[in-house]
Write a protein that holds these residues in place. Structure first.
Motif, PDB file in Angstrom:
ATOM      1  N   ALA A 340      -8.567  26.858 110.252  1.00 51.47           N
ATOM      2  CA  ALA A 340      -9.934  26.761 109.736  1.00 51.47           C
ATOM      3  C   ALA A 340      -9.951  26.221 108.320  1.00 51.47           C
ATOM      4  O   ALA A 340      -9.041  26.468 107.525  1.00 51.47           O
ATOM      5  N   SER A 341     -11.022  25.497 108.009  1.00 54.52           N
ATOM      6  CA  SER A 341     -11.223  24.993 106.650  1.00 54.52           C
ATOM      7  C   SER A 341     -11.502  26.160 105.709  1.00 54.52           C
ATOM      8  O   SER A 341     -12.278  27.065 106.031  1.00 54.52           O
ATOM      9  N   GLY A 342     -10.893  26.119 104.546  1.00 52.43           N
ATOM     10  CA  GLY A 342     -11.070  27.189 103.577  1.00 52.43           C
ATOM     11  C   GLY A 342     -12.324  27.010 102.757  1.00 52.43           C
ATOM     12  O   GLY A 342     -12.258  26.796 101.545  1.00 52.43           O
ATOM     13  N   VAL A 343     -13.486  27.110 103.410  1.00 51.24           N
ATOM     14  CA  VAL A 343     -14.770  26.941 102.732  1.00 51.24           C
ATOM     15  C   VAL A 343     -15.668  28.131 103.040  1.00 51.24           C
ATOM     16  O   VAL A 343     -15.448  28.870 103.997  1.00 51.24           O
ATOM     17  N   GLY A 344     -16.726  28.295 102.229  1.00 55.82           N
ATOM     18  CA  GLY A 344     -17.711  29.327 102.488  1.00 55.82           C
ATOM     19  C   GLY A 344     -17.077  30.707 102.582  1.00 55.82           C
ATOM     20  O   GLY A 344     -16.244  31.096 101.776  1.00 55.82           O
ATOM     21  N   GLN A 345     -17.460  31.437 103.620  1.00 52.23           N
ATOM     22  CA  GLN A 345     -16.995  32.808 103.811  1.00 52.23           C
ATOM     23  C   GLN A 345     -15.661  32.889 104.545  1.00 52.23           C
ATOM     24  O   GLN A 345     -15.080  33.971 104.683  1.00 52.23           O
ATOM     25  N   ILE A 346     -15.160  31.740 105.042  1.00 53.56           N
ATOM     26  CA  ILE A 346     -13.976  31.780 105.902  1.00 53.56           C
ATOM     27  C   ILE A 346     -12.766  32.419 105.218  1.00 53.56           C
ATOM     28  O   ILE A 346     -12.066  33.233 105.841  1.00 53.56           O
ATOM     29  N   PRO A 347     -12.465  32.121 103.946  1.00 53.15           N
ATOM     30  CA  PRO A 347     -11.306  32.777 103.333  1.00 53.15           C
ATOM     31  C   PRO A 347     -11.425  34.300 103.246  1.00 53.15           C
ATOM     32  O   PRO A 347     -10.410  34.991 103.121  1.00 53.15           O
TER      33      PRO A 347
END
Length: 416
Positions: A340-347
């Motif tokens: 997954a891209s490390g953007v927004g709430q994902i991290p």
């Protein structure tokens, strides 16, 4: 406890296949598991009612322009009085027609509010939509606590991606409903900031999305597909989901020659589907496009995969990525290693090298490298998948999401 759940957005069918529909259904289930009697009040029922919600009372109220739409069995249908003119007009007439449509949605939502008042309830819970006055009407008339659930900065979203003809109406409805709410439940920190920036003093609580770990079960361990692996994507096929990056990454990973061949399973439908199918063909990527599927079919499709992806692009300058992606929670629950891209709430959801692999946004090369790494190491896939499932069960259930909201509701009432 009687809960009136209101969904006045005609773009969100209660019994539909999109993520917003899943969200509605899961919050309703969580309320019912908590012992509440729930009645849903909506402007669009949808036709994919799950078996476990067969007995859920639903009141559907449409404007006359929508009265020909299909409905699920078991809904009590009523009609608003507003009509909307047809298409094919000049720009001035089109703007007038667009404003009339927005007012028709408001009128249908107001009729939902009247239905709640007529039926009575102990808690009003509304999924935020642009033009609805229903929550403020019902909570004010009945004198009961209310929750406004905000999943996106809809005013900004509508202005950027669609058309907003009566922005003043949208602003007034947001302020009115937020002021009438005991709690404003926000899906992410950027949404909290958006609400508080527009309504200083709003009683916000952070309540990210969750997952039903009984519906999304883990795939069987020990899958042996060492020569051909499948990476999944679940969601609506729109530009900001970055599916094209995933297809490019699969092509890059396969061209590098080492390890197994990857193929893609794209679960969902949307305006970019034909373009993405052409891209897959041009890149020589084997990709299955399932189209829209009922939520109950998603677990089986995920079980046929070896990894899953959320390949979001680089955010636009000055834009907060406000989403709390349902797909990532579902991937975790299915026991899949996630790229997954490390953007927004994902991290904050995905632990790098523990439940998945974080990559820079909008970078097909980085996604390809992650796929190669997973392809070359079956034990890594198993370990990440096992830990992903454990995180879903232990941290991200819908019951815990609702518990956060209910705790804030109780605290607010005790203070008041």
């Amino acid at each position: 406890m009687r809960v009136a759940y209101i969904c006045a957005d005609p773009g969100v069918p209660v019994f539909g296949t999109k993520g917003s529909s899943v969200h509605v259904q899961e919050i309703v289930r969580a309320w019912r598991r908590a012992g509440a009697d729930v009645t849903v009040y909506c402007t669009r029922t949808g036709a994919d009612r799950p078996a476990d919600l067969a007995g859920l009372p639903v009141v559907e109220i449409l404007s006359q322009s929508d009265s020909g739409a299909g409905r699920a069995s078991g809904a009590r249908r009523e009609h608003g009085a507003a009509t909307v003119s047809g298409a094919g007009q000049d720009s001035g007439a089109g703007r007038a027609s667009g404003a009339r449509r927005e007012h028709a949605i408001r009128d249908a939502a107001a009729a939902l509010g009247q239905a709640v008042i007529r039926d009575g309830c102990d808690v009003v819970y509304e999924r935020y939509s642009l033009f609805s006055p229903a929550l403020a009407m019902a909570a004010g008339a009945l004198g009961v606590p209310a929750v406004l659930e905000v999943n996106a900065p809809l005013i900004d979203e509508q202005q950027q991606y669609r058309e907003l003809h009566d922005a003043g109406l949208a602003e007034r409805m947001l302020r009115t409903n937020a002021a009438a709410s005991s709690v404003v439940a926000c899906v992410s920190e950027p949404v909290v900031r958006w609400v508080e920036g527009r309504i200083p003093g709003a009683r916000t609580v952070l309540a990210p999305n969750g997952v039903n770990t009984e519906r999304i079960t883990p795939r069987l361990a020990g899958r042996d597909h060492s020569s051909r692996l499948t990476v999944a994507f679940v969601g609506t096929l729109k530009p900001w989901h970055g599916v094209g990056y995933l297809l490019e990454a699969v092509a890059h990973a396969n061209m590098r020659g080492a390890g197994p061949t990857w193929q893609a399973k794209i679960i969902g439908d949307g305006p970019c589907r034909q373009e993405l199918e052409r891209t897959a063909a041009q890149l020589g990527v084997e990709a299955e496009f399932t189209g829209a599927v009922a939520p109950d079919s998603v677990p089986r499709l995920l079980h046929e995969c070896d990894a899953a992806a959320a390949p979001y692009p680089l955010p636009a300058p000055g834009r907060d990525d406000y989403f709390s992606p349902l797909k990532v929670y579902e991937y975790l629950a299915a026991g899949l290693p996630v790229v997954a891209s490390g953007v927004g709430q994902i991290p904050s959801i995905l632990q790098h090298k523990r439940t998945g692999l974080l990559v820079p946004p909008g970078d097909p090369g980085a996604i390809a490298a992650a796929l190669q790494r997973l392809g070359a190491d079956a034990s890594l896939r198993e370990r990440l998948g096992t830990q992903a499932r454990a995180a879903a069960v232990g941290l991200y259930s819908w019951d815990s999401v609702l518990a956060t909201i209910r705790q804030a509701l109780t605290s607010e009432r005790s203070v008041a």
